[in-house]
Write a protein that holds these residues in place. Sequence first.
Motif, mmCIF file in Angstrom:
data_model
loop_
_atom_site.group_PDB
_atom_site.id
_atom_site.type_symbol
_atom_site.label_atom_id
_atom_site.label_comp_id
_atom_site.label_asym_id
_atom_site.label_seq_id
_atom_site.Cartn_x
_atom_site.Cartn_y
_atom_site.Cartn_z
ATOM 1 N N GLU A 57 0.841 -1.203 0.000
ATOM 2 C CA GLU A 57 0.000 0.000 0.000
ATOM 3 C C GLU A 57 0.878 1.256 0.000
ATOM 4 O O GLU A 57 0.605 2.216 -0.710
ATOM 5 C CB GLU A 57 -0.920 -0.017 1.226
ATOM 6 N N LEU A 58 1.933 1.214 0.806
ATOM 7 C CA LEU A 58 2.838 2.363 0.851
ATOM 8 C C LEU A 58 3.554 2.553 -0.477
ATOM 9 O O LEU A 58 3.688 3.665 -0.976
ATOM 10 C CB LEU A 58 3.873 2.181 1.961
ATOM 11 N N MET A 200 -0.563 18.355 -7.799
ATOM 12 C CA MET A 200 -0.993 19.205 -6.690
ATOM 13 C C MET A 200 -0.097 20.392 -6.380
ATOM 14 O O MET A 200 -0.557 21.381 -5.819
ATOM 15 C CB MET A 200 -1.084 18.383 -5.405
ATOM 16 N N VAL A 224 0.821 8.821 10.339
ATOM 17 C CA VAL A 224 0.809 10.197 9.842
ATOM 18 C C VAL A 224 -0.270 11.064 10.484
ATOM 19 O O VAL A 224 -0.406 12.230 10.132
ATOM 20 C CB VAL A 224 0.637 10.240 8.304
ATOM 21 N N PHE B 127 -6.214 12.807 -3.425
ATOM 22 C CA PHE B 127 -5.000 13.481 -2.968
ATOM 23 C C PHE B 127 -5.016 13.808 -1.481
ATOM 24 O O PHE B 127 -4.003 14.203 -0.933
ATOM 25 C CB PHE B 127 -4.772 14.763 -3.774
ATOM 26 N N THR B 128 -6.174 13.700 -0.826
ATOM 27 C CA THR B 128 -6.206 13.976 0.599
ATOM 28 C C THR B 128 -6.596 12.732 1.406
ATOM 29 O O THR B 128 -5.836 12.266 2.240
ATOM 30 C CB THR B 128 -7.184 15.127 0.909
ATOM 31 N N MET B 130 -7.044 9.532 0.419
ATOM 32 C CA MET B 130 -6.268 8.325 0.132
ATOM 33 C C MET B 130 -4.902 8.307 0.815
ATOM 34 O O MET B 130 -4.572 7.329 1.498
ATOM 35 C CB MET B 130 -6.138 8.148 -1.391
ATOM 36 N N PRO B 131 -4.073 9.369 0.703
ATOM 37 C CA PRO B 131 -2.787 9.315 1.406
ATOM 38 C C PRO B 131 -2.931 9.215 2.926
ATOM 39 O O PRO B 131 -2.161 8.510 3.574
ATOM 40 C CB PRO B 131 -2.100 10.638 1.030
ATOM 41 N N ILE B 132 -3.939 9.901 3.497
ATOM 42 C CA ILE B 132 -4.085 9.872 4.950
ATOM 43 C C ILE B 132 -4.546 8.493 5.419
ATOM 44 O O ILE B 132 -3.893 7.857 6.258
ATOM 45 C CB ILE B 132 -5.065 10.969 5.425
ATOM 46 N N GLY B 134 -4.700 5.618 3.665
ATOM 47 C CA GLY B 134 -3.757 4.589 3.243
ATOM 48 C C GLY B 134 -2.496 4.623 4.097
ATOM 49 O O GLY B 134 -1.996 3.586 4.530
ATOM 50 N N GLY B 135 -1.984 5.822 4.373
ATOM 51 C CA GLY B 135 -0.762 5.962 5.159
ATOM 52 C C GLY B 135 -0.925 5.427 6.575
ATOM 53 O O GLY B 135 -0.091 4.670 7.069
ATOM 54 N N VAL B 199 0.485 16.264 4.366
ATOM 55 C CA VAL B 199 0.568 14.816 4.559
ATOM 56 C C VAL B 199 1.593 14.198 3.615
ATOM 57 O O VAL B 199 2.410 13.363 4.023
ATOM 58 C CB VAL B 199 -0.815 14.163 4.368
ATOM 59 N N ILE B 200 1.603 14.617 2.358
ATOM 60 C CA ILE B 200 2.553 14.045 1.401
ATOM 61 C C ILE B 200 3.987 14.342 1.839
ATOM 62 O O ILE B 200 4.867 13.485 1.754
ATOM 63 C CB ILE B 200 2.287 14.571 -0.020
#
Lengths: 273, 276
Positions: A57-58, A200, A224, B127-128, B130-132, B134-135, B199-200
Motif C-alpha cells: 500500500e505504501l 498538486m 501520519v 489526494f487527501t 487516500m494518502p491519509i 492509506g498511510g 501529509v505528502i
Amino acid sequence: MEVTFIQGALIAIWAMISGLDAWLQAFFIFRPIIVCTITGLILGDLQLGVIAGGLTELAFAGLTPAGGTQPPNTVLTGIMTVVIAYSNKIAPATAIGLSLPFAMLMQYILLFYYSSFSLFLPRFDKYAAEGNAKAFKRLNYIPLTIVTLSFGIVAFLSAYAAQGPMHTLVTSMPHWLTHGFELAGGILPAVGFAMLLKVMLKQQYFPYLLLGFVMASMIPFSNVLPVALVGAVFAMIEFYRTRENDKLAAQIKELKSSGNVNNNGGGGMDDGI
Amino acid sequence: MASDDTTQQTPNKGERKSIFTNHEISMLGIRSNLVQASFSYERMHSPGWTWAQLPYWQKIYKDDPKGLKRVMTDNMEFINSSPPLYPILMGLLLTMEEDHVDPQTIKGLKNALFGPMAGIGDAIFWFTIMPIVGGISASIAKNGNVLGPIIFFLVYLFLFWSRAPLAHLGYNLGARAIDVIEDNSKIISHVASILGLTVIGSLIASYVKMQLTIKIGAGNATINLQKQLLDKIFPNILPFAFVFLLYWLLKKNVNPIWLIVVTFVLAIAMSAIGWM
C-alpha cells in the motif's frame, strides 16, 4: 510452499471480485492493503498478507488513476506480492519488485480495453435513440463481464500456472539482485509521491509540503495522523481567512458598483432635464 | 394523485411535489457506482452514467417515449468527473429533469459542472483522503496488525454509503447547488491541497527508504557516509532529493513507467556496487 489448485482457483475468484471493484471504484477493496490481506487468508498465512499489504500500500501510495494516467494494477501487485513471498519464502519487500511485471501486464490489458470499448458506443447510441432501456442496461454487462473474467484468468495464470518458472527465477537470482529488488520496493513510493506533486504542487503550497516533511523527519511517531492534524489546522485557518477575504472583496465590489450606479443615475438626470 | 403518499416522505417539506421516494433518491447515490461500467477513452463515463439514472428517467417519462429517447441520447454525450461526487450532480439534474426544465439548460449545466467537480473530487478523494487513510492503515498493517486493513475497509465502506446523502443533497438543492458548488469549489480544493501536501511531505520522510551503507576511508578513519555526513546535513535528504528528481522528470513529460524503470535500475545498481 506451493500454491494448490484450489488456492489458485480461490485467488482467481478473489481477483474477479476485487478486479470488478477496481474497474468501478466502489468499495476500494482493490487497494493492495485489502487485496494482500485476503490473498494471505486464502494461502493460510494471514500475517504475511497483512504485512505485505502494508508495505505494498505504501509503495503504491501515490500511484493513483487520477490525473489521467493508469498506474500498474493494484489487484495483480497485491496478489502476486503475497504469492511470490509465500511460495519462495522471501521477504515481502523483495516480492513487491518481482510482482510489478504482472501489475504492468494487467495495466496494459486495461489500457487496451479503455481504447477498444469505444466499439460499444454506436450500439449504446442506437439503443438510446430507440429509447430501449432494457437493451441499454443489458449491453453494459458485456464490458463488465469481459473485465471481470480477464482479472480471473490473468490472476490464475500468474499465481498458479507460472509458479514453477517463477520459483526457478527467484532461486537463481544472486543476492545483490534480490537485495536490489528489496531496495526498489522501499524507494518506489517516491514515484507515486512525485506523481501526486505533479498534479498538486503549486508554489504557494510548497511551505506545507516542507512543514510535513520536516515534522516527520524530526518527530518520531508511528503514523501520519499527527501531521495530518497539523495540516488540518492550517487548512482551517486558511478556510476562515479566505472566506473572510471573499466576503470583504464582495463588499468592496458592491460599494464600488453602487457608487457607479449613483453617478450614472445622476448623469442621466442631468442629461434628461 | 398517485404521488400523494410519496410527497409526504420527500425531504422537501412540501415545498414541491416529488415522484421519487426517499429510498429511491438514496438508491440513486448507490447506483452512481455504475458510472465506470463501460468506460472508454472516447466518451469516458457516458454509458454508465446513463445506465445509473435510467430507471429514474423511465419513471419521469413513463407515458412519454419521445422524452425518454431524448434524455437518453442527451446523456450519451461525453462526461468525465470524479465518481464519488456524481451523486450530487445526478441528484440536481434529476430535480430539473423532473420539473421539465428546458433540455438545453440541463445539458449546459451538466457540461458546466462536471469539469470543476472532477477537480474538487480528485483533490478530496485521491489526494487527501487516500494518502491519509492509506498511510495510517498501512503503517499499522506493516507490523502485522490486522486492524490496518480493517480500518481502511471501514473508512471506504463509510464513503461508499455517503453517496446516498450526497444524492439527497443534490436533489434537494436542485439548481441552487450550482451556486454552492461555484462558490465553494475554489476554497475547498485550496484547503484540500494544504492538508494533502502537508501529509505528502510527511509521507516522503517516513516511507521513501534510501539509506547509504557505504563507509569511506581506511582503518580508524572510516566515516559512515549516511550517519556522519548526510544525517548531519538533514535526515531524509536523499528521499526528498529523489522525489524532486522524479518530479522534475514528470514536468519534462517523461512517462511514469520510465520513473519506475529508473527507480529499479538505481536500486539494483546501488545494491550491486554495495552502496545501499
